[in-house]
Design a protein around this motif. Sequence first.
Motif, PDB file in Angstrom:
ATOM      1  N   VAL A  32       0.878  -1.167   0.078  1.00  0.00           N
ATOM      2  CA  VAL A  32       0.029   0.036   0.139  1.00  0.00           C
ATOM      3  C   VAL A  32       0.673   1.110  -0.013  1.00  0.00           C
ATOM      4  O   VAL A  32       0.701   2.192  -0.550  1.00  0.00           O
ATOM      5  N   GLN A  33       1.972   1.032   0.782  1.00  0.00           N
ATOM      6  CA  GLN A  33       3.052   2.407   0.600  1.00  0.00           C
ATOM      7  C   GLN A  33       3.489   2.678  -0.527  1.00  0.00           C
ATOM      8  O   GLN A  33       3.364   3.751  -1.136  1.00  0.00           O
ATOM      9  N   ALA A  34       3.984   1.684  -1.476  1.00  0.00           N
ATOM     10  CA  ALA A  34       4.483   1.631  -2.589  1.00  0.00           C
ATOM     11  C   ALA A  34       3.150   2.104  -3.575  1.00  0.00           C
ATOM     12  O   ALA A  34       3.706   3.069  -4.520  1.00  0.00           O
ATOM     13  N   LEU A  35       2.106   1.748  -3.510  1.00  0.00           N
ATOM     14  CA  LEU A  35       0.788   2.170  -4.468  1.00  0.00           C
ATOM     15  C   LEU A  35       0.682   3.510  -4.004  1.00  0.00           C
ATOM     16  O   LEU A  35       0.475   4.528  -5.037  1.00  0.00           O
ATOM     17  N   ASN A  36       0.895   4.293  -2.790  1.00  0.00           N
ATOM     18  CA  ASN A  36       0.733   5.373  -2.354  1.00  0.00           C
ATOM     19  C   ASN A  36       1.636   6.356  -3.142  1.00  0.00           C
ATOM     20  O   ASN A  36       1.367   7.272  -3.648  1.00  0.00           O
ATOM     21  N   GLY A  37       2.955   5.914  -3.329  1.00  0.00           N
ATOM     22  CA  GLY A  37       4.081   6.771  -3.754  1.00  0.00           C
ATOM     23  C   GLY A  37       3.668   6.732  -5.410  1.00  0.00           C
ATOM     24  O   GLY A  37       3.956   7.808  -5.840  1.00  0.00           O
ATOM     25  N   TYR A  38       3.225   5.665  -5.830  1.00  0.00           N
ATOM     26  CA  TYR A  38       2.728   5.734  -7.413  1.00  0.00           C
ATOM     27  C   TYR A  38       1.576   6.555  -7.788  1.00  0.00           C
ATOM     28  O   TYR A  38       1.686   7.153  -8.722  1.00  0.00           O
ATOM     29  N   LEU A  39       0.518   6.530  -6.872  1.00  0.00           N
ATOM     30  CA  LEU A  39      -0.488   7.366  -6.867  1.00  0.00           C
ATOM     31  C   LEU A  39       0.036   8.900  -7.006  1.00  0.00           C
ATOM     32  O   LEU A  39      -0.519   9.828  -7.697  1.00  0.00           O
ATOM     33  N   ILE A  40       0.779   9.168  -5.882  1.00  0.00           N
ATOM     34  CA  ILE A  40       1.356  10.605  -5.684  1.00  0.00           C
ATOM     35  C   ILE A  40       2.314  11.039  -7.251  1.00  0.00           C
ATOM     36  O   ILE A  40       1.869  12.146  -7.537  1.00  0.00           O
ATOM     37  N   TRP A  41       2.828  10.180  -7.527  1.00  0.00           N
ATOM     38  CA  TRP A  41       3.691  10.275  -8.838  1.00  0.00           C
ATOM     39  C   TRP A  41       2.905  10.613  -9.920  1.00  0.00           C
ATOM     40  O   TRP A  41       3.056  11.550 -10.824  1.00  0.00           O
ATOM     41  N   ARG A  42       1.643   9.897 -10.104  1.00  0.00           N
ATOM     42  CA  ARG A  42       0.739   9.994 -11.241  1.00  0.00           C
ATOM     43  C   ARG A  42      -0.070  11.365 -10.969  1.00  0.00           C
ATOM     44  O   ARG A  42      -0.533  12.090 -11.987  1.00  0.00           O
ATOM     45  N   LEU A  43      -0.399  11.979  -9.570  1.00  0.00           N
ATOM     46  CA  LEU A  43      -1.048  13.047  -9.523  1.00  0.00           C
ATOM     47  C   LEU A  43      -0.362  14.015 -10.067  1.00  0.00           C
ATOM     48  O   LEU A  43      -0.616  15.459 -10.238  1.00  0.00           O
ATOM     49  N   LEU A  44       1.087  14.073  -9.615  1.00  0.00           N
ATOM     50  CA  LEU A  44       1.862  15.380  -9.717  1.00  0.00           C
ATOM     51  C   LEU A  44       2.654  15.283 -11.495  1.00  0.00           C
ATOM     52  O   LEU A  44       3.743  15.841 -11.217  1.00  0.00           O
ATOM     53  N   THR A  45       2.009  14.764 -12.278  1.00  0.00           N
ATOM     54  CA  THR A  45       2.322  14.757 -13.530  1.00  0.00           C
ATOM     55  C   THR A  45       2.890  16.184 -14.104  1.00  0.00           C
ATOM     56  O   THR A  45       4.227  16.064 -14.618  1.00  0.00           O
TER      57      THR A  45
END
Length: 266
Positions: A182-195
């Motif tokens: 879930v921590q890794a998923l959170n990181g990926y979601l943050i990365w996608r949101l900050l395009t």
Amino acid sequence: MVNNYLKNQKILYAAALAASIIFCIAMTSMGISKYYSVLQGGDNYNDFPTSGFSLIRVLINGSYLIATFTYIIWLIQKKTPCSSFLDICKYAIPFLALALIAYSQSSDIYMYLHYGTMSLHKINPYLNNPDTLISNVSPFLHWGQTSTYGPVSLFFFALSALGGSISPLLAVYIFKIICVLVQALNGYLIWRLLTNAENRNLITLAYLVNPMLLNEQIANAHLDVLLANTLIVLIGCIYYQRYVLAIFAIWVGFLVKTLPIIWLGG
């Protein structure tokens, strides 16, 4: 100038990694000692005497402070060698792995697993006290109240508790693996949101290797990692004007930590 910067980055990374390794070893040494002491009929998990572990406590606190200090210095520099999410993962994976290995100092994980075990035995943890069922984590319990965690969390508790029939240690690490994912998923979601953000990679890496988050959300396996996930999803839904999904994210967040009906009843 560039060579000096890269050298400083390597020194900071090495210092943070060394501190994290020491932290992991010290945490696991104390945690496993407490675990086997309780299994052998010793002290309550929360009342375990730590007088003989003063050096280990110094190592835990000292290494945590060093890791935090190097993290702050790195943040102040506001630079990262990462150019993609894969690069970010290459830097973050060692710290995530060490947080996963480090054994929890919190007894909350055992309560999670006991509620999950109750659910697997068709005993409603919202209506029955923990002592209704004797499980292999019962010696570690310190909380006699019915569950205040929502059904979303209970699902992950039950999933982790499946390993409890083999060993409580296995169940603990199944839940910790869920926390890492879930921590890794959170990181990926943050990365996608900050395009379109200038510091996209820096912010993503800063989340993934934050010492406080690694300690609380993975090493001590607290539910905050699931709450962080719903919060990130909520921000994304609001940003993209998906308001129905935003409301759903809020509701899921309620059902992760505490049942709304309990709040209303209180």
